[in-house]
Design a protein around this motif. Structure first.
Motif, PDB file in Angstrom:
ATOM      1  N   ILE A   1      -0.944   4.396 -11.668  1.00  0.00           N
ATOM      2  CA  ILE A   1      -1.738   4.155 -10.471  1.00  0.00           C
ATOM      3  C   ILE A   1      -0.822   4.889  -9.280  1.00  0.00           C
ATOM      4  O   ILE A   1       0.144   4.139  -9.160  1.00  0.00           O
ATOM      5  CB  ILE A   1      -2.317   2.883 -10.036  1.00  0.00           C
ATOM      6  CG1 ILE A   1      -2.800   2.082 -11.476  1.00  0.00           C
ATOM      7  CG2 ILE A   1      -3.034   2.684  -8.849  1.00  0.00           C
ATOM      8  CD1 ILE A   1      -3.082   0.798 -11.200  1.00  0.00           C
TER       9      ILE A   1
ATOM     10  N   HIS B   1       0.814  -1.240  -0.020  1.00  0.00           N
ATOM     11  CA  HIS B   1       0.043   0.031  -0.204  1.00  0.00           C
ATOM     12  C   HIS B   1       0.795   1.156  -0.226  1.00  0.00           C
ATOM     13  O   HIS B   1       1.975   1.271   0.562  1.00  0.00           O
ATOM     14  CB  HIS B   1      -0.977   0.022   1.038  1.00  0.00           C
ATOM     15  CG  HIS B   1      -0.372   0.063   2.416  1.00  0.00           C
ATOM     16  ND1 HIS B   1      -0.040   1.437   3.185  1.00  0.00           N
ATOM     17  CD2 HIS B   1       0.358  -0.707   3.400  1.00  0.00           C
ATOM     18  CE1 HIS B   1       0.574   1.206   4.049  1.00  0.00           C
ATOM     19  NE2 HIS B   1       0.670  -0.006   4.445  1.00  0.00           N
TER      20      HIS B   1
ATOM     21  N   ARG C   1     -10.685  -3.157 -14.578  1.00  0.00           N
ATOM     22  CA  ARG C   1     -10.384  -4.231 -13.683  1.00  0.00           C
ATOM     23  C   ARG C   1     -11.403  -4.925 -13.061  1.00  0.00           C
ATOM     24  O   ARG C   1     -12.493  -4.584 -13.088  1.00  0.00           O
ATOM     25  CB  ARG C   1      -9.404  -3.511 -12.348  1.00  0.00           C
ATOM     26  CG  ARG C   1     -10.459  -2.709 -11.459  1.00  0.00           C
ATOM     27  CD  ARG C   1      -9.663  -2.147 -10.324  1.00  0.00           C
ATOM     28  NE  ARG C   1     -10.516  -1.157  -9.532  1.00  0.00           N
ATOM     29  CZ  ARG C   1      -9.953  -0.352  -8.739  1.00  0.00           C
ATOM     30  NH1 ARG C   1      -8.739  -0.229  -8.627  1.00  0.00           N
ATOM     31  NH2 ARG C   1     -10.794   0.182  -7.867  1.00  0.00           N
TER      32      ARG C   1
ATOM     33  N   VAL D   1     -11.873   5.958  -8.280  1.00  0.00           N
ATOM     34  CA  VAL D   1     -10.491   5.961  -8.317  1.00  0.00           C
ATOM     35  C   VAL D   1     -10.107   7.349  -9.119  1.00  0.00           C
ATOM     36  O   VAL D   1      -8.658   7.504  -9.041  1.00  0.00           O
ATOM     37  CB  VAL D   1      -9.806   4.831  -9.271  1.00  0.00           C
ATOM     38  CG1 VAL D   1     -10.311   3.429  -8.594  1.00  0.00           C
ATOM     39  CG2 VAL D   1     -10.557   4.784 -10.738  1.00  0.00           C
TER      40      VAL D   1
ATOM     41  N   TYR E   1      -5.982  -6.570 -14.125  1.00  0.00           N
ATOM     42  CA  TYR E   1      -6.337  -5.220 -15.135  1.00  0.00           C
ATOM     43  C   TYR E   1      -6.185  -5.770 -16.302  1.00  0.00           C
ATOM     44  O   TYR E   1      -5.240  -6.456 -16.811  1.00  0.00           O
ATOM     45  CB  TYR E   1      -5.227  -4.320 -14.504  1.00  0.00           C
ATOM     46  CG  TYR E   1      -5.539  -3.756 -13.245  1.00  0.00           C
ATOM     47  CD1 TYR E   1      -5.877  -2.388 -13.212  1.00  0.00           C
ATOM     48  CD2 TYR E   1      -5.405  -4.328 -12.101  1.00  0.00           C
ATOM     49  CE1 TYR E   1      -6.321  -1.760 -12.021  1.00  0.00           C
ATOM     50  CE2 TYR E   1      -5.656  -3.569 -10.702  1.00  0.00           C
ATOM     51  CZ  TYR E   1      -6.055  -2.280 -10.785  1.00  0.00           C
ATOM     52  OH  TYR E   1      -6.221  -1.828  -9.642  1.00  0.00           O
TER      53      TYR E   1
ATOM     54  N   ARG F   1      -6.423   9.272  -8.447  1.00  0.00           N
ATOM     55  CA  ARG F   1      -4.976   8.259  -8.051  1.00  0.00           C
ATOM     56  C   ARG F   1      -4.579   7.772  -9.278  1.00  0.00           C
ATOM     57  O   ARG F   1      -3.609   6.839  -9.115  1.00  0.00           O
ATOM     58  CB  ARG F   1      -5.468   7.166  -7.360  1.00  0.00           C
ATOM     59  CG  ARG F   1      -5.913   7.873  -5.804  1.00  0.00           C
ATOM     60  CD  ARG F   1      -5.788   6.697  -4.642  1.00  0.00           C
ATOM     61  NE  ARG F   1      -6.788   5.603  -5.006  1.00  0.00           N
ATOM     62  CZ  ARG F   1      -6.694   4.250  -5.522  1.00  0.00           C
ATOM     63  NH1 ARG F   1      -5.473   3.851  -5.686  1.00  0.00           N
ATOM     64  NH2 ARG F   1      -7.638   3.615  -5.623  1.00  0.00           N
ATOM     65  N   LEU F   2      -5.174   7.725 -10.407  1.00  0.00           N
ATOM     66  CA  LEU F   2      -4.529   7.344 -11.575  1.00  0.00           C
ATOM     67  C   LEU F   2      -4.585   8.273 -12.763  1.00  0.00           C
ATOM     68  O   LEU F   2      -5.457   9.128 -12.920  1.00  0.00           O
ATOM     69  CB  LEU F   2      -5.245   6.030 -11.990  1.00  0.00           C
ATOM     70  CG  LEU F   2      -6.947   5.829 -12.231  1.00  0.00           C
ATOM     71  CD1 LEU F   2      -7.320   6.114 -13.320  1.00  0.00           C
ATOM     72  CD2 LEU F   2      -7.264   4.456 -11.801  1.00  0.00           C
TER      73      LEU F   2
ATOM     74  N   LEU G   1      -1.423   3.259  -3.988  1.00  0.00           N
ATOM     75  CA  LEU G   1      -2.250   1.989  -4.025  1.00  0.00           C
ATOM     76  C   LEU G   1      -2.668   1.442  -2.946  1.00  0.00           C
ATOM     77  O   LEU G   1      -1.950   1.514  -1.778  1.00  0.00           O
ATOM     78  CB  LEU G   1      -0.978   0.822  -4.844  1.00  0.00           C
ATOM     79  CG  LEU G   1      -1.269   0.795  -6.237  1.00  0.00           C
ATOM     80  CD1 LEU G   1       0.139   0.336  -6.665  1.00  0.00           C
ATOM     81  CD2 LEU G   1      -2.297   0.116  -7.069  1.00  0.00           C
TER      82      LEU G   1
ATOM     83  N   ASP H   1      -7.645  -2.247  -2.139  1.00  0.00           N
ATOM     84  CA  ASP H   1      -9.005  -2.478  -2.837  1.00  0.00           C
ATOM     85  C   ASP H   1      -8.608  -2.438  -4.230  1.00  0.00           C
ATOM     86  O   ASP H   1      -9.398  -2.783  -4.937  1.00  0.00           O
ATOM     87  CB  ASP H   1      -9.852  -1.385  -2.473  1.00  0.00           C
ATOM     88  CG  ASP H   1     -10.674  -1.720  -1.235  1.00  0.00           C
ATOM     89  OD1 ASP H   1     -11.392  -0.732  -0.724  1.00  0.00           O
ATOM     90  OD2 ASP H   1     -10.595  -2.819  -0.681  1.00  0.00           O
ATOM     91  N   ASP H   2      -7.254  -2.132  -4.518  1.00  0.00           N
ATOM     92  CA  ASP H   2      -6.729  -1.949  -6.080  1.00  0.00           C
ATOM     93  C   ASP H   2      -6.456  -3.457  -6.397  1.00  0.00           C
ATOM     94  O   ASP H   2      -6.366  -3.612  -7.691  1.00  0.00           O
ATOM     95  CB  ASP H   2      -5.741  -1.117  -6.286  1.00  0.00           C
ATOM     96  CG  ASP H   2      -6.064   0.594  -5.724  1.00  0.00           C
ATOM     97  OD1 ASP H   2      -7.130   0.763  -6.286  1.00  0.00           O
ATOM     98  OD2 ASP H   2      -5.116   1.120  -5.236  1.00  0.00           O
TER      99      ASP H   2
END
Length: 124
Positions: free
Chosen positions: A82, A14, A38, A63, A93, A66-67, A85, A88-89
């Motif tokens: 990303i 994380h 994903r 999201v 993908y 964050r991406l 992280l 939950d990610d």
């Protein structure tokens, strides 16, 4: 007509960042929309980012921030950055493609070309 191959997945902790790539090969000069999806275990596949021919992007609200989705100038590589992280990610993908006009994104259900996926696992 379209070949897609994801790479860059792996196990991360994380807070780390990750860059996923998708090699894109098309057999025509049609315009394509590209997207990242994903799918977490036991859950539905969901679109998290998409990009159209003129570079306009769309992100899933959960999201967003964050991406970043992007592609190289030759449009033969699709990227997904990303950041920060979280567990939950964790998901498989996939990159996806579909013919579209230059300026409009297609709906998530319209994508018909898919890669095999790359797995991302985020530990706490």
């Amino acid at each position: 007509q379209v070949q897609l191959k994801e790479s860059g997945g792996g196990s991360v902790r994380h807070g780390e960042s990750l860059m996923l790539s998708c090699a894109v090969s098309v057999s025509s000069d049609d315009n394509y929309c590209l997207a990242w999806f994903r799918q977490a275990p036991g859950e539905e596949r969901e679109e998290i980012a998409a990009i159209d021919g003129d570079g306009s992007t769309r992100y899933r609200e959960s999201v967003k921030g964050r991406l970043t989705i992007s592609q190289n100038n030759a449009k033969n590589t699709l990227y997904l950055q990303i950041f920060n992280l979280i567990p939950d990610d964790t998901a498989m993908y996939y990159c996806a493609a579909e013919r579209c006009n230059e300026f409009d994104l297609v709906a998530p259900y319209e994508y018909t070309y898919w890669g095999q996926g790359t797995r991302v696992t985020v530990s706490s």
